[in-house]
Design a protein around this motif. Structure first.
Motif, PDB file in Angstrom:
ATOM      1  N   ASP A 125      -8.558  63.747 -35.210  1.00 53.66           N
ATOM      2  CA  ASP A 125      -8.828  65.014 -34.545  1.00 53.66           C
ATOM      3  C   ASP A 125      -9.067  64.787 -33.059  1.00 53.66           C
ATOM      4  O   ASP A 125      -9.852  63.907 -32.678  1.00 53.66           O
ATOM      5  CB  ASP A 125     -10.087  65.672 -35.127  1.00 53.66           C
ATOM      6  N   VAL A 128     -12.522  68.474 -29.373  1.00 53.41           N
ATOM      7  CA  VAL A 128     -12.476  69.876 -28.949  1.00 53.41           C
ATOM      8  C   VAL A 128     -13.902  70.403 -28.940  1.00 53.41           C
ATOM      9  O   VAL A 128     -14.618  70.294 -29.943  1.00 53.41           O
ATOM     10  CB  VAL A 128     -11.598  70.722 -29.901  1.00 53.41           C
ATOM     11  N   GLY A 174     -14.335  69.274 -34.591  1.00 58.58           N
ATOM     12  CA  GLY A 174     -13.839  68.631 -35.806  1.00 58.58           C
ATOM     13  C   GLY A 174     -14.959  67.996 -36.614  1.00 58.58           C
ATOM     14  O   GLY A 174     -15.016  68.150 -37.840  1.00 58.58           O
ATOM     15  N   GLU A 198      -4.298  70.122 -39.019  1.00 63.48           N
ATOM     16  CA  GLU A 198      -4.181  69.347 -37.792  1.00 63.48           C
ATOM     17  C   GLU A 198      -5.159  69.827 -36.723  1.00 63.48           C
ATOM     18  O   GLU A 198      -5.601  69.043 -35.893  1.00 63.48           O
ATOM     19  CB  GLU A 198      -2.751  69.435 -37.250  1.00 63.48           C
ATOM     20  N   SER A 199      -5.495  71.105 -36.738  1.00 62.08           N
ATOM     21  CA  SER A 199      -6.329  71.680 -35.685  1.00 62.08           C
ATOM     22  C   SER A 199      -7.798  71.673 -36.100  1.00 62.08           C
ATOM     23  O   SER A 199      -8.185  72.380 -37.038  1.00 62.08           O
ATOM     24  CB  SER A 199      -5.895  73.114 -35.383  1.00 62.08           C
ATOM     25  N   LEU A 201     -10.201  72.995 -34.449  1.00 61.70           N
ATOM     26  CA  LEU A 201     -10.756  74.304 -34.121  1.00 61.70           C
ATOM     27  C   LEU A 201     -10.452  75.313 -35.219  1.00 61.70           C
ATOM     28  O   LEU A 201     -11.319  76.110 -35.605  1.00 61.70           O
ATOM     29  CB  LEU A 201     -10.217  74.794 -32.780  1.00 61.70           C
ATOM     30  N   LEU A 202      -9.238  75.282 -35.745  1.00 62.04           N
ATOM     31  CA  LEU A 202      -8.900  76.168 -36.857  1.00 62.04           C
ATOM     32  C   LEU A 202      -9.772  75.848 -38.066  1.00 62.04           C
ATOM     33  O   LEU A 202     -10.249  76.754 -38.757  1.00 62.04           O
ATOM     34  CB  LEU A 202      -7.422  76.029 -37.217  1.00 62.04           C
ATOM     35  N   ARG A 203     -10.011  74.573 -38.333  1.00 64.43           N
ATOM     36  CA  ARG A 203     -10.871  74.180 -39.445  1.00 64.43           C
ATOM     37  C   ARG A 203     -12.273  74.755 -39.269  1.00 64.43           C
ATOM     38  O   ARG A 203     -12.870  75.280 -40.213  1.00 64.43           O
ATOM     39  CB  ARG A 203     -10.926  72.655 -39.550  1.00 64.43           C
TER      40      ARG A 203
END
Length: 223
Positions: A125, A128, A174, A198-199, A201-203
């Motif tokens: 990750d 972020v 992450g 993969e993201s 931030l989305l997680r």
């Protein structure tokens, strides 16, 4: 932590009914012959093994059990950071989650151990920062950890363990998402989907949705 195994080398696998996240901690009791030999060799050589989530079959292989086993193609390296042998035929190990991978075709050896070459190492990750609209998710985990630390101090002889292990990385989206995924008691399939994203931030955004839906954690009202 040891370096990555060569991609063309057969990675020994440990199928489990859970999901290991990078940076996560995994305690295991090893008593099956197929895993005692494998774990012993990995520990001696300082090599990791792969943890993959079961889709079909059981964690423990029983005599005469011919049920098929199947598992997810994306897993996580497990690095052994502690090993004890409390009695013959039993190992107690503690592992830390490392790099994620995608497997090539797995092969089951005659004694039941699964191995597979790695088709692809998934990138770690990126770092972020936790955005302002998700800081309440960060604060909620900080509160949970502080409560755990206070309980450990109140009962120092009880052998309590903290819900999250140091070093804390509160500002890493992450890391924050991964720790919540481990704590929420999610079904393995849902944990797998989140781990494979993969993201980071989305997680974390999806974790925030789960916390709001299932645990009533909502962001503070705008000032």
């Amino acid at each position: 932590m040891s370096s990555l195994p060569p991609a063309d080398e057969a990675l020994p696998l440990f199928p489990l009914q859970t999901v290991l996240f990078p940076g996560g901690w995994l305690p295991l009791q090893i008593f099956e012959v197929r895993y005692l030999d494998m774990i012993g060799q990995c520990h001696r050589e300082g090599r990791p093994f792969g943890v993959v989530s079961l889709l079909q079959g059981q964690e423990v292989q029983r005599a005469g059990d011919s049920a098929p086993e199947a598992f997810q193609p994306v897993g996580t390296l497990a690095h052994i950071v502690g090993l004890e042998r409390p009695q013959p035929g039993l190992m107690v190990i503690r592992c830390e989650g490392g790099q994620r991978f995608r497997l090539a075709t797995p092969q089951r050896l005659k004694h039941g151990l699964w191995v597979a070459p790695v088709a692809e190492w998934l990138p770690a990750d990126p770092l972020v920062a936790v955005p302002d609209d998700l800081l309440h998710v960060q604060r909620a985990l900080q509160t949970l950890v502080a409560q755990g630390e206070a309980e450990v101090q109140r009962q120092p002889q009880a052998g309590l363990e903290l819900p999250v292990r140091q070093p804390y990385q509160w500002h890493d989206a992450g890391w924050l998402a991964n720790r919540w995924c481990e704590l929420l008691g999610l079904p393995a399939a849902q944990m797998q989907q989140l781990m494979s994203l993969e993201s980071p931030l989305l997680r974390l955004e999806l974790v925030a949705d789960l916390l709001e839906r299932d645990h009533g954690l909502t962001p503070p009202a705008p000032q």
